[in-house]
Design a protein around this motif. Structure first.
Motif, PDB file in Angstrom:
ATOM      1  N   LEU A   1       0.899  -1.174   0.093  1.00 52.99           N
ATOM      2  CA  LEU A   1       0.093   0.123  -0.093  1.00 52.99           C
ATOM      3  C   LEU A   1       0.954   1.299  -0.078  1.00 52.99           C
ATOM      4  O   LEU A   1       0.722   2.236  -0.772  1.00 52.99           O
ATOM      5  N   ALA A   2       2.048   1.294   0.819  1.00 57.21           N
ATOM      6  CA  ALA A   2       2.759   2.328   0.715  1.00 57.21           C
ATOM      7  C   ALA A   2       3.699   2.622  -0.584  1.00 57.21           C
ATOM      8  O   ALA A   2       3.702   3.592  -1.120  1.00 57.21           O
TER       9      ALA A   2
ATOM     10  N   THR B   1       0.883   4.105  -2.877  1.00 54.13           N
ATOM     11  CA  THR B   1       0.719   5.354  -2.636  1.00 54.13           C
ATOM     12  C   THR B   1       1.814   6.418  -3.075  1.00 54.13           C
ATOM     13  O   THR B   1       1.735   7.594  -3.695  1.00 54.13           O
TER      14      THR B   1
ATOM     15  N   LEU C   1       1.822   9.459  -5.650  1.00 52.72           N
ATOM     16  CA  LEU C   1       2.524  10.875  -5.236  1.00 52.72           C
ATOM     17  C   LEU C   1       3.567  11.163  -6.209  1.00 52.72           C
ATOM     18  O   LEU C   1       3.606  12.291  -6.431  1.00 52.72           O
TER      19      LEU C   1
END
Length: 108
Positions: free
Chosen positions: A67-68, A71, A75
């Protein structure tokens, strides 16, 4: 008395645009490659056991890393687009303003 504007050099302006885009691309790839390599190395180092433990009251550690990573990808894509608009688009607009092409021959 004002000085005339410097002559427009299309080749050097296009080289500057390419250099800016290449620099942005290198940073984008470096950050996202590092974000990909970290979970891959953790998986290889611990035979998958480093990513399997569940955090207290939550998902597995590997799921959080994925998930990081997603993300971070979103970004950095947004930041790449923003930096491109800020650094490259004005140069491209300047090049387009300097070039006179008959309307029938325009490619953009």
């Amino acid at each position: 008395m004002s000085l005339p504007p410097p002559p427009f050099d299309l080749d050097s302006e296009l080289d500057r645009i390419r250099a800016v885009q290449a620099g942005l691309g290198r940073r984008f790839v470096a950050v996202n490659a590092a974000a990909f390599v970290l979970p891959a190395l953790l998986t290889a180092a611990g035979n998958g056991h480093l990513l399997a433990p569940r955090l207290p009251g939550g998902p597995a550690f590997g799921t959080l890393l994925c998930l990081a990573q997603a993300t971070l990808l979103i970004l950095t894509a947004w930041l790449y687009d923003r930096a491109s608009r800020h650094h490259t688009d004005p140069r491209v607009d300047h090049v387009r303003a300097q070039i006179t092409v008959p309307a029938g021959e325009r490619r953009w």
